[in-house]
Design an enzyme around this catalytic site. Structure first.
Site, PDB file in Angstrom:
ATOM      1  CE  LYS A  98      -3.876   2.106   2.587  1.00 57.12           C
ATOM      2  NZ  LYS A  98      -4.937   2.236   3.733  1.00 57.12           N
ATOM      3  CB  SER A 127      -8.084   4.228   2.825  1.00 54.12           C
ATOM      4  OG  SER A 127      -7.123   3.526   3.558  1.00 54.12           O
ATOM      5  CB  SER A 142      -8.830   1.734   5.638  1.00 58.08           C
ATOM      6  OG  SER A 142      -9.325   2.770   5.728  1.00 58.08           O
TER       7      SER A 142
END
Lengths: 492, 99
Positions: free
Chosen positions: A78, A158, A182
């Site tokens: 990420k 997210s 998330s």
């Protein structure tokens, strides 16, 4: 030979150890899938050369029968984790060109165990969002679609890039972070497994900060076993993070398959909310049956403060974010507004142009609730309600070992369907945010499909540092649900 | 409590965000929408409750008072300014702040 898209992280690990294929072959196979999946927009930066170099180094070790727990396994990272000399954006324009001179503790741990980095995964800007639509680099598309419908579906957020990439088999697993849901919400939306460990389990050092008292890293993977393997590598004490927990990390994989007989499972009635699709209620009931069949005892519990968790979160998280994001000033790194501006205007223009709307909205709220005259009414009150929510969970865990809930109040939605209304977007995290506020481990396990063919997940929440019991339960749910659905490769 | 245009302007200034005049009103409305939803926290009795800043039940550790090794250590000015938009001899360059 097994096609790369049919490998799990654990089967790939075994194949690499058995020399059925090399890390270079696996890396090349994923890189070629990633190239064909550009329409999903799950990667911000592809690090193909670095990946192949790392794979080569892993192959040298594997050939000799050496290497770490993740030797040669290609992962997506990420883009909130700082990676040395590799562009790190946090999905924001304001970090344009930022190449950290250091490696985050979590990625260091993974690389020390032999993992290969394929690239940096897209996310909501500074991890603020539930649909990946706030990214400066554009929304991520889920590989999943509704039956007979080509509407673009969100992978959630997210960690949308992580969820999309894992579910499309563009990597063996991915790192993610979870401040209000998330990891777990995108996992639920994409039929993947998402684990948010106890606050303090994974070091926050070198991870771009959103809300420091809530942020926690964890994996998104295709199976519970994969998640256990990745979490073991990511977790661990780090003196560079002052809230890192100094306790040994257990071998999470070793507990999978152990009996859950006699475990008490709490079912909180407050998670049965108005307007929740019947299919999610059904699945929750099935989850209860699956655990009962495995010998668990079901206990009805009440967590009456549940409805206050999101409002608390939307004070605490923006307050911490407004403070954390004060560092982006156009001076030390990243984007700087053009023009011969006096210093105050340089700051204001840099931040106005560098941050997107949702980030600005949250900075404004955070600044407001922390400002003189409002601090007590908002921030202090929120922290007190947070304490009560924390206590409520700790009381509940005197009577139960795990809590079972749905992961999200709906299946994934189409892009643009919720972006107009901040509060309706925030409600996505209604079932996940409580674990962040109380610092508890939580995980989402894929459990079924809704009427439109989109994945749904079930969430388990455990006592602090009791990821092992949570993983045992998650493994039972995974076996019972026998979730085999895969999205079609329509994007190739 | 509700945020008017003037408050929005003040908060934007505190947050160092340039918000155009015609965006202040809509932004105030959005913030009020969110704050209105947050108001429900007033229903909770918090008398005598201690505010919680962290879920980790421990005192923050102190480290030895010496220069660290590695990325958090000293002696690496080149690294510190490597990502800055404008530098001069290992200094961050900003517009003139004192006349």
């Amino acid at each position: 030979m097994t096609k790369i898209e049919n490998h799990t992280l654990s089967s790939l690990r075994d194949a690499l150890k058995n020399k059925d294929l090399s890390s270079t072959e696996a890396t090349q196979a994923y890189l070629s899938r990633i190239e064909n999946a550009s329409s999903l927009n799950s990667f911000i930066t592809l690090t193909a050369d670095k990946a192949l170099d790392m794979a080569k180094a892993s192959d040298a070790k594997l050939t000799k029968g050496e290497g770490g727990d993740l030797e040669g396994i290609p992962l997506g990272i990420k883009d909130l984790f700082c990676t040395k000399d590799v562009l790190t954006t946090a999905g924001s324009h304001i970090l344009d060109g930022f190449k950290p001179g250091y490696e985050s503790s979590v990625t260091s741990n993974l690389f020390n165990d032999g993992a290969v980095m394929l690239g940096k995964l897209n996310l909501d800007e500074f991890a603020m969002g539930s649909s990946n639509e706030t990214s400066f680099y554009g929304p991520v598309i889920s590989p999943w679609r509704r039956n007979g419908d080509t509407t673009k579906i969100t992978p959630g957020g997210s960690s949308g890039g992580s969820a999309s990439a894992v579910s499309a088999a563009l990597c063996a697993g991915a790192t993610a972070t979870d401040t209000g849901g998330s990891i777990r919400q995108p996992a639920a939306f994409t039929g993947t497994v998402g684990i948010k460990p106890t606050y303090g389990r994974c070091s926050r050092w070198g991870t771009v900060a959103f809300a420091s008292s809530l942020d926690q890293a964890g994996p998104i993977t295709r199976t519970v076993r994969d998640g256990a393997i990745m979490l073991k590598s990511m977790a661990g004490y780090d003196p560079k993070d002052s809230t890192s927990i100094n306790q040994a990390v257990p071998d999470y994989e070793a507990v999978l398959g152990q009996s859950v007989k006699g475990l008490k499972i709490g079912i909180p009635k407050e998670y049965r909310i108005d307007g929740m699709p019947a299919k999610i209620e059904d699945l929750w009931s099935k989850g209860i049956e699956w655990l009962k069949d495995a010998g668990c005892e079901i206990v009805d519990i009440s967590l009456p403060l549940t409805k206050y968790a999101l409002p608390v979160y939307y004070i605490v998280a923006p307050a911490e974010a407004s403070s954390n994001l004060a560092r982006y000033d156009g001076v030390k790194y990243g984007f700087r507004a053009d023009g011969d501006l006096p210093i105050d205007e340089l700051y204001e223009q840099t931040r106005a142009q560098g941050f997107g709307d949702e980030v600005k909205r949250r900075i404004m709220i955070g600044t407001y609730v922390l400002s003189a005259g409002y601090y007590d009414a908002y921030y202090l009150r929120a922290q007190k309600v947070r304490k009560k929510i924390f206590d409520e969970f700790h009381d509940a865990f005197k009577a139960v070992d795990l809590i079972l809930t749905p992961s999200a109040p709906s299946a994934a939605f189409g892009l643009g369907e919720k972006s107009g209304d901040p509060v309706s977007m925030y409600l996505n995290d209604i079932f996940t945010v409580t674990a962040n506020l109380a610092g508890l481990p939580g995980m989402s396990v894929p459990a079924g499909l809704d009427e439109q063919g989109l994945p749904l997940g079930l969430q388990l929440i455990a006592r602090p540092l009791d990821e092992e019991t949570m993983l045992k339960g998650g493994y039972v749910l995974e076996k019972a649900a026998n979730f085999k659905a895969r999205p079609e490769d329509w994007w190739i | 409590m509700s945020v008017d245009k003037k408050t929005a302007e003040k908060v934007a200034r505190l947050a160092r965000l340039a918000i155009p005049q015609d965006r202040l009103e809509p932004l105030a409305d959005e913030i009020n929408g969110i704050l209105g939803w947050i108001e429900q926290l007033n229903e909770v009795d918090v008398d005598g409750v201690k505010a919680m800043a962290s879920t980790v039940d421990m005192s923050l550790p102190l480290r030895d008072d010496k220069v660290a090794d590695g990325p958090t250590g000293g002696g690496q000015p080149d690294n510190i300014v490597a990502n800055a938009p404008q530098t001069e001899e290992n200094f961050f360059v900003v517009p003139k702040v004192v006349d």
